[in-house]
Design an enzyme around this catalytic site. Structure first.
Site, PDB file in Angstrom:
ATOM      1  N   ARG A 257     -21.223  -2.003   3.300  1.00  0.00           N
ATOM      2  CA  ARG A 257     -20.490  -3.016   4.059  1.00  0.00           C
ATOM      3  C   ARG A 257     -20.533  -2.672   5.554  1.00  0.00           C
ATOM      4  O   ARG A 257     -20.685  -3.554   6.387  1.00  0.00           O
ATOM      5  CB  ARG A 257     -19.036  -3.101   3.568  1.00  0.00           C
ATOM      6  CG  ARG A 257     -18.265  -4.251   4.197  1.00  0.00           C
ATOM      7  CD  ARG A 257     -16.852  -4.374   3.654  1.00  0.00           C
ATOM      8  NE  ARG A 257     -16.022  -3.234   4.037  1.00  0.00           N
ATOM      9  CZ  ARG A 257     -14.774  -3.047   3.633  1.00  0.00           C
ATOM     10  NH1 ARG A 257     -14.204  -3.924   2.821  1.00  0.00           N
ATOM     11  NH2 ARG A 257     -14.081  -2.010   4.023  1.00  0.00           N
TER      12      ARG A 257
ATOM     13  N   ARG B 269       0.819  -1.216   0.000  1.00  0.00           N
ATOM     14  CA  ARG B 269       0.000   0.000   0.000  1.00  0.00           C
ATOM     15  C   ARG B 269       0.851   1.264   0.000  1.00  0.00           C
ATOM     16  O   ARG B 269       0.308   2.366  -0.011  1.00  0.00           O
ATOM     17  CB  ARG B 269      -0.905   0.017   1.240  1.00  0.00           C
ATOM     18  CG  ARG B 269      -2.340  -0.478   0.963  1.00  0.00           C
ATOM     19  CD  ARG B 269      -3.090  -0.477   2.268  1.00  0.00           C
ATOM     20  NE  ARG B 269      -4.511  -0.338   2.131  1.00  0.00           N
ATOM     21  CZ  ARG B 269      -5.372  -1.363   2.187  1.00  0.00           C
ATOM     22  NH1 ARG B 269      -4.945  -2.592   2.335  1.00  0.00           N
ATOM     23  NH2 ARG B 269      -6.666  -1.148   2.087  1.00  0.00           N
TER      24      ARG B 269
ATOM     25  N   ARG C 276     -17.342  -3.037  10.925  1.00  0.00           N
ATOM     26  CA  ARG C 276     -15.959  -2.556  10.846  1.00  0.00           C
ATOM     27  C   ARG C 276     -15.869  -1.092  11.228  1.00  0.00           C
ATOM     28  O   ARG C 276     -16.712  -0.275  10.843  1.00  0.00           O
ATOM     29  CB  ARG C 276     -15.414  -2.754   9.423  1.00  0.00           C
ATOM     30  CG  ARG C 276     -14.869  -4.139   9.227  1.00  0.00           C
ATOM     31  CD  ARG C 276     -14.461  -4.392   7.795  1.00  0.00           C
ATOM     32  NE  ARG C 276     -13.461  -3.454   7.288  1.00  0.00           N
ATOM     33  CZ  ARG C 276     -12.683  -3.726   6.245  1.00  0.00           C
ATOM     34  NH1 ARG C 276     -12.773  -4.901   5.636  1.00  0.00           N
ATOM     35  NH2 ARG C 276     -11.808  -2.841   5.818  1.00  0.00           N
TER      36      ARG C 276
ATOM     37  N   ARG D  66      -9.923   7.483   4.322  1.00  0.00           N
ATOM     38  CA  ARG D  66      -9.247   6.328   3.703  1.00  0.00           C
ATOM     39  C   ARG D  66      -8.967   6.597   2.229  1.00  0.00           C
ATOM     40  O   ARG D  66      -7.907   6.257   1.717  1.00  0.00           O
ATOM     41  CB  ARG D  66     -10.116   5.065   3.820  1.00  0.00           C
ATOM     42  CG  ARG D  66     -10.224   4.520   5.219  1.00  0.00           C
ATOM     43  CD  ARG D  66     -10.824   3.133   5.206  1.00  0.00           C
ATOM     44  NE  ARG D  66      -9.905   2.197   4.563  1.00  0.00           N
ATOM     45  CZ  ARG D  66     -10.239   1.007   4.120  1.00  0.00           C
ATOM     46  NH1 ARG D  66     -11.466   0.578   4.231  1.00  0.00           N
ATOM     47  NH2 ARG D  66      -9.352   0.233   3.569  1.00  0.00           N
TER      48      ARG D  66
HETATM   49  P1  B4P Z   1     -14.160  -5.587  -0.371  1.00  0.00           P
HETATM   50  O1  B4P Z   1     -13.855  -6.789  -1.217  1.00  0.00           O
HETATM   51  O2  B4P Z   1     -14.424  -5.819   1.088  1.00  0.00           O
HETATM   52  O3  B4P Z   1     -13.056  -4.437  -0.563  1.00  0.00           O
HETATM   53  P2  B4P Z   1     -11.484  -4.345  -0.243  1.00  0.00           P
HETATM   54  O4  B4P Z   1     -10.899  -3.679  -1.460  1.00  0.00           O
HETATM   55  O5  B4P Z   1     -10.924  -5.672   0.119  1.00  0.00           O
HETATM   56  O6  B4P Z   1     -11.511  -3.418   1.049  1.00  0.00           O
HETATM   57  P3  B4P Z   1     -10.555  -2.656   2.026  1.00  0.00           P
HETATM   58  O7  B4P Z   1      -9.557  -1.867   1.236  1.00  0.00           O
HETATM   59  O8  B4P Z   1     -11.526  -1.915   2.891  1.00  0.00           O
HETATM   60  O9  B4P Z   1      -9.786  -3.625   2.985  1.00  0.00           O
HETATM   61  P4  B4P Z   1      -8.467  -3.886   3.830  1.00  0.00           P
HETATM   62  O10 B4P Z   1      -8.933  -4.902   4.760  1.00  0.00           O
HETATM   63  O11 B4P Z   1      -7.361  -4.229   2.895  1.00  0.00           O
HETATM   64  O12 B4P Z   1     -15.423  -4.890  -1.038  1.00  0.00           O
HETATM   65  C1  B4P Z   1     -16.070  -3.799  -0.420  1.00  0.00           C
HETATM   66  C2  B4P Z   1     -17.573  -3.950  -0.504  1.00  0.00           C
HETATM   67  O13 B4P Z   1     -17.981  -3.904  -1.867  1.00  0.00           O
HETATM   68  C3  B4P Z   1     -18.101  -5.268   0.049  1.00  0.00           C
HETATM   69  O14 B4P Z   1     -19.251  -5.011   0.795  1.00  0.00           O
HETATM   70  C4  B4P Z   1     -18.430  -6.108  -1.186  1.00  0.00           C
HETATM   71  O15 B4P Z   1     -19.516  -6.989  -0.976  1.00  0.00           O
HETATM   72  C5  B4P Z   1     -18.782  -5.040  -2.198  1.00  0.00           C
HETATM   73  N1  B4P Z   1     -18.409  -5.414  -3.562  1.00  0.00           N
HETATM   74  C6  B4P Z   1     -17.288  -6.068  -3.947  1.00  0.00           C
HETATM   75  N2  B4P Z   1     -17.277  -6.254  -5.283  1.00  0.00           N
HETATM   76  C7  B4P Z   1     -18.433  -5.664  -5.756  1.00  0.00           C
HETATM   77  C8  B4P Z   1     -18.995  -5.495  -7.074  1.00  0.00           C
HETATM   78  N3  B4P Z   1     -18.382  -5.978  -8.171  1.00  0.00           N
HETATM   79  N4  B4P Z   1     -20.161  -4.834  -7.181  1.00  0.00           N
HETATM   80  C9  B4P Z   1     -20.785  -4.335  -6.092  1.00  0.00           C
HETATM   81  N5  B4P Z   1     -20.312  -4.478  -4.823  1.00  0.00           N
HETATM   82  C10 B4P Z   1     -19.151  -5.130  -4.659  1.00  0.00           C
HETATM   83  O16 B4P Z   1      -7.951  -2.593   4.664  1.00  0.00           O
HETATM   84  C11 B4P Z   1      -8.396  -2.172   5.956  1.00  0.00           C
HETATM   85  C12 B4P Z   1      -7.413  -1.267   6.713  1.00  0.00           C
HETATM   86  O17 B4P Z   1      -6.296  -2.063   7.196  1.00  0.00           O
HETATM   87  C13 B4P Z   1      -6.695  -0.117   5.964  1.00  0.00           C
HETATM   88  O18 B4P Z   1      -7.444   1.060   5.921  1.00  0.00           O
HETATM   89  C14 B4P Z   1      -5.418   0.088   6.820  1.00  0.00           C
HETATM   90  O19 B4P Z   1      -5.659   0.841   7.978  1.00  0.00           O
HETATM   91  C15 B4P Z   1      -5.061  -1.305   7.228  1.00  0.00           C
HETATM   92  N6  B4P Z   1      -4.095  -1.917   6.272  1.00  0.00           N
HETATM   93  C16 B4P Z   1      -4.362  -3.025   5.524  1.00  0.00           C
HETATM   94  N7  B4P Z   1      -3.296  -3.309   4.755  1.00  0.00           N
HETATM   95  C17 B4P Z   1      -2.341  -2.375   5.028  1.00  0.00           C
HETATM   96  C18 B4P Z   1      -1.026  -2.133   4.525  1.00  0.00           C
HETATM   97  N8  B4P Z   1      -0.488  -2.923   3.592  1.00  0.00           N
HETATM   98  N9  B4P Z   1      -0.328  -1.086   5.016  1.00  0.00           N
HETATM   99  C19 B4P Z   1      -0.842  -0.291   5.962  1.00  0.00           C
HETATM  100  N10 B4P Z   1      -2.092  -0.450   6.474  1.00  0.00           N
HETATM  101  C20 B4P Z   1      -2.840  -1.484   6.011  1.00  0.00           C
END
Ligand code: B4P
Length: 192
Positions: free
Chosen positions: A128, A89, A134, A145
């Site tokens: 979500r 990231r 969350r 974010r």
């Molecule tokens: P998700 O699939 O949940 O989205 P994501 O991209 O994985 O989410 P996010 O970026 O929040 O997660 P992370 O845990 O990495 O989809 C979102 C929603 O959309 C869902 O409800 C889904 O059902 C819906 N959806 C999906 N596809 C769809 C479609 N085609 N059509 C319609 N709806 C759809 O990050 C969380 C936090 O952890 C960060 O903010 C940070 O604080 C920390 N973090 C994680 N990794 C880090 C890193 N490498 N470095 C520093 N901090 C980090």
């Protein structure tokens, strides 16, 4: 070995699509978000520290996240490959990942970047939030974010573009449509 980075802004569907990809391609799933949420849930020292940043929509410090990835790679030595979901990231994380994988002789094969407009992102994260509980899915934190994404994470796409590994994927169709686009790219590499 096949190593894939699934890249995109918060809510672009990385976690959702990772589930389908690991089922079809038998890859090990490394989601830094999932690992961090587990640490938060267990109230470990790392989790308590990470929570302060996650609750505010900010990224957790690079050293913490990079250390977690190193351990995960070491735990999984003889595998088909990895899908990195939500990592790297920052450019520093991308450089650290390249160093770790080059050392093992198995670099990143492709970076698939999900393209989703800002309004859709907000709507998805708010929906979500209604079911996930969350802490990072309320309006104020979502805006933060997305800001953090533009400042620190978007440059990671440039990093991989110069290495000719970045492929943009339309992320706004149905979940199945997006998966079809992603798997076409993966198949092209695996079958080459
Ligand atoms: P998700 O699939 O949940 O989205 P994501 O991209 O994985 O989410 P996010 O970026 O929040 O997660 P992370 O845990 O990495 O989809 C979102 C929603 O959309 C869902 O409800 C889904 O059902 C819906 N959806 C999906 N596809 C769809 C479609 N085609 N059509 C319609 N709806 C759809 O990050 C969380 C936090 O952890 C960060 O903010 C940070 O604080 C920390 N973090 C994680 N990794 C880090 C890193 N490498 N470095 C520093 N901090 C980090």
């Amino acid at each position: 070995m096949f190593n894939l980075v699934l890249f995109g802004p918060p809510g672009s569907g990385k976690g959702t699509q990772s589930g389908f990809i690991i089922d079809r391609y038998q890859l090990i799933h490394i989601s830094t978000g999932d690992i961090l949420r587990k640490e938060v849930g267990s109230e470990t020292p790392l989790g308590l520290e990470a929570k302060k940043y996650m609750d505010q929509g900010m990224l957790v410090h690079d050293e913490v996240v990079i250390g977690m990835i190193g351990s995960k790679l070491d735990e999984n030595q003889h595998v088909n490959g990895f899908i990195f979901d939500g990592f790297p990231r920052t450019v520093a994380q991308a450089e650290a990942l390249d160093n770790l994988l080059d050392f093992k002789g198995n670099p990143i094969n492709i970076v698939l970047s999900l393209q989703v407009g800002e309004e859709s992102l907000k709507q998805r994260l708010l929906s979500r939030g209604e079911v996930s509980g969350r802490s990072d899915d309320n309006e104020e934190v979502i805006v933060k974010r997305i800001k953090e994404y533009h400042a620190k994470t978007a440059p990671v796409a440039e990093y991989y573009k110069t290495k000719e590994k970045l492929v943009d994927i339309k992320g706004e169709g149905s979940v199945e449509e997006v998966f079809t686009l992603l798997s076409a790219q993966i198949d092209a590499i695996i079958e080459a």
